[in-house]
Design a protein around this motif. Structure first.
Motif, short mmCIF file in Angstrom:
data_model
loop_
_atom_site.label_atom_id
_atom_site.label_comp_id
_atom_site.label_asym_id
_atom_site.label_seq_id
_atom_site.Cartn_x
_atom_site.Cartn_y
_atom_site.Cartn_z
N ASP A 258 -133.26 -59.88 -12.18
CA ASP A 258 -133.15 -60.89 -11.42
C ASP A 258 -133.03 -60.61 -10.04
OD1 ASP A 258 -133.27 -62.40 -13.74
OD2 ASP A 258 -131.20 -62.34 -14.16
N VAL A 259 -132.50 -59.40 -9.73
CA VAL A 259 -132.18 -59.31 -8.16
C VAL A 259 -133.24 -58.18 -7.55
CG1 VAL A 259 -129.82 -60.05 -8.26
CG2 VAL A 259 -130.44 -57.70 -8.53
N ASP A 260 -133.74 -57.60 -8.66
CA ASP A 260 -134.75 -56.48 -7.85
C ASP A 260 -136.03 -57.21 -7.30
OD1 ASP A 260 -135.48 -53.45 -8.26
OD2 ASP A 260 -137.33 -54.58 -8.94
N GLU A 261 -136.31 -56.37 -6.14
CA GLU A 261 -137.67 -56.88 -5.66
C GLU A 261 -138.83 -57.04 -6.37
OE1 GLU A 261 -137.62 -54.19 -2.52
OE2 GLU A 261 -136.41 -55.59 -1.06
N LEU B 180 -120.79 -57.55 -11.05
CA LEU B 180 -121.70 -58.31 -12.25
C LEU B 180 -120.42 -58.51 -13.32
CD1 LEU B 180 -124.11 -59.51 -13.61
CD2 LEU B 180 -124.50 -57.09 -14.63
N SER C 298 -117.86 -59.25 -1.83
CA SER C 298 -119.40 -59.34 -1.21
C SER C 298 -119.63 -57.80 -0.87
CB SER C 298 -119.10 -60.08 -0.01
OG SER C 298 -118.26 -59.44 1.03
N MET D 223 -132.20 -58.05 -1.69
CA MET D 223 -131.78 -57.33 -2.70
C MET D 223 -130.27 -56.42 -2.35
SD MET D 223 -133.63 -54.19 -4.99
CE MET D 223 -133.56 -53.06 -3.79
N THR D 224 -129.44 -56.35 -3.43
CA THR D 224 -128.21 -55.74 -3.20
C THR D 224 -128.51 -54.04 -2.67
OG1 THR D 224 -126.90 -57.05 -4.75
CG2 THR D 224 -126.06 -55.01 -4.14
N ALA E 17 -130.10 -58.39 -16.04
CA ALA E 17 -129.56 -59.01 -14.88
C ALA E 17 -130.04 -58.38 -13.49
CB ALA E 17 -127.95 -58.89 -15.02
N TRP E 18 -130.10 -57.22 -13.86
CA TRP E 18 -130.82 -56.26 -12.54
C TRP E 18 -132.17 -56.79 -12.22
CZ3 TRP E 18 -129.40 -54.24 -8.38
CH2 TRP E 18 -130.47 -53.37 -7.57
N LYS F 191 -126.12 -50.38 -5.82
CA LYS F 191 -126.48 -50.55 -7.30
C LYS F 191 -124.93 -50.68 -7.97
CE LYS F 191 -131.07 -49.44 -8.07
NZ LYS F 191 -131.57 -48.86 -6.77
N TRP G 219 -123.04 -53.71 -6.98
CA TRP G 219 -123.50 -54.70 -7.69
C TRP G 219 -123.00 -54.64 -9.15
CZ3 TRP G 219 -126.79 -54.66 -12.15
CH2 TRP G 219 -127.22 -55.73 -12.45
#
Length: 292
Positions: free
Chosen positions: A30-33, A12, A84, A1-2, A27-28, A5, A8
């Motif tokens: 989708d990447v949240d643990e 996005l 990145s 996970m990023t 959208a968050w 935030k 990120w």
């Protein structure tokens, strides 16, 4: 996970353009643990962090959010910055040539986040290098270069440093100078570029612009206060009036020179005289030895 935030969020919006809050929250997830949506308070906290740490603003328009950035070299630089995420949650470039001073972003971002002081050796142009203990408060992007604002022990006050002129950084055991009521929005409220300060006063600027310059000013405003009024009848070559409230600093004057005769300063009279004097100095520099 990023890890970061705020970065990120900028990444996005850079990739996808304008998004609503609901689209960002989803959208968050989708990447949240844990697959959880971003909370509204988290969104606003990280929106503020984007500006206070990296100098990146978000534009809000009828419920949609986007990055408030310019074009050309500034956009290219920000694309590299957001491509990145690097050590400590600070942005890092991959591929291609990194801008000068880019390696200072991560340690400075960590110091800002942790509220720490750092030892710094600074090498200004045309002056001897010197050392200072620096408590960084925020990063600012301007003209494809990164700057940092913070408290400098050597100057016993706030200073702005260009990252590419920092010769070295090191951990410091000195207690940090607390930010107090420092607010980047207020500090740069009347600024065009890197010159900021609570004592900066704005002046009401009135410019005439020809069609080409008006198009540039329209797409890349000089300041958030800028507004345009199209002339009902052109005044010679000029087709629009632009007004803005900004401090008349050296970098602002240089920016006006970029437009050459494409703009004409109407007010204040002191700025018009300064532009005139500078133009005469340029002509004088070529008068003794005309170009072949």
């Amino acid at each position: 996970m990023t890890k970061n935030k705020a970065v990120w969020l900028a990444q996005l919006l850079f990739r996808r353009g304008r998004l609503s809050r609901e689209e960002i929250f989803s959208a968050w997830a989708d990447v949240d643990e844990k697959g959880q949506r971003m909370a509204p308070s988290t969104f606003y906290d990280n929106r503020n962090q984007l500006f206070s740490r990296y100098g990146i603003r978000l534009r809000s328009d009828h419920g949609y959010y986007s990055l408030d950035i310019g074009g050309g070299r500034e956009r290219d630089f920000l694309e590299t910055l957001l491509r990145s995420e690097g050590e400590g949650g600070a942005p890092s470039a991959i591929g291609g040539r990194q801008p000068a001073g880019f390696d200072k972003v991560a340690p400075i971002a960590r110091a800002i986040e942790d509220g720490m002081a750092i030892g710094m050796i600074y090498a200004p142009y045309y002056k001897p290098r010197y050392s200072t203990t620096f408590s960084p408060y925020c990063l600012r992007l301007f003209r494809s270069r990164l700057y940092c604002v913070g408290f400098s022990s050597r100057h016993d006050g706030l200073r702005t440093f260009a990252l590419d002129r920092i010769a070295s950084l090191r951990p410091s055991s000195a207690p940090p100078h607390r930010r107090g009521n420092f607010d980047p929005r207020r500090y740069f409220a009347h600024s065009f570029g890197i010159y900021g300060g609570m004592d900066l006063k704005s002046e009401h600027i009135v410019l005439l612009a020809d069609a080409r310059s008006a198009a540039f000013l329209r797409s890349l405003p000089l300041h958030p206060s800028q507004s345009e009024t199209k002339l009902p009848a052109p005044e010679g070559r000029y087709v629009s009036t632009f007004t803005l409230d900004v401090s008349v600093t050296d970098d602002f004057v240089r920016e006006l020179f970029y437009y050459a005769s494409g703009i004409r300063v109407i007010a204040p009279a002191t700025l018009a005289r300064r532009i005139t004097d500078e133009a005469r100095a340029v002509l004088s520099a070529y008068a003794d030895k005309p170009c072949q």
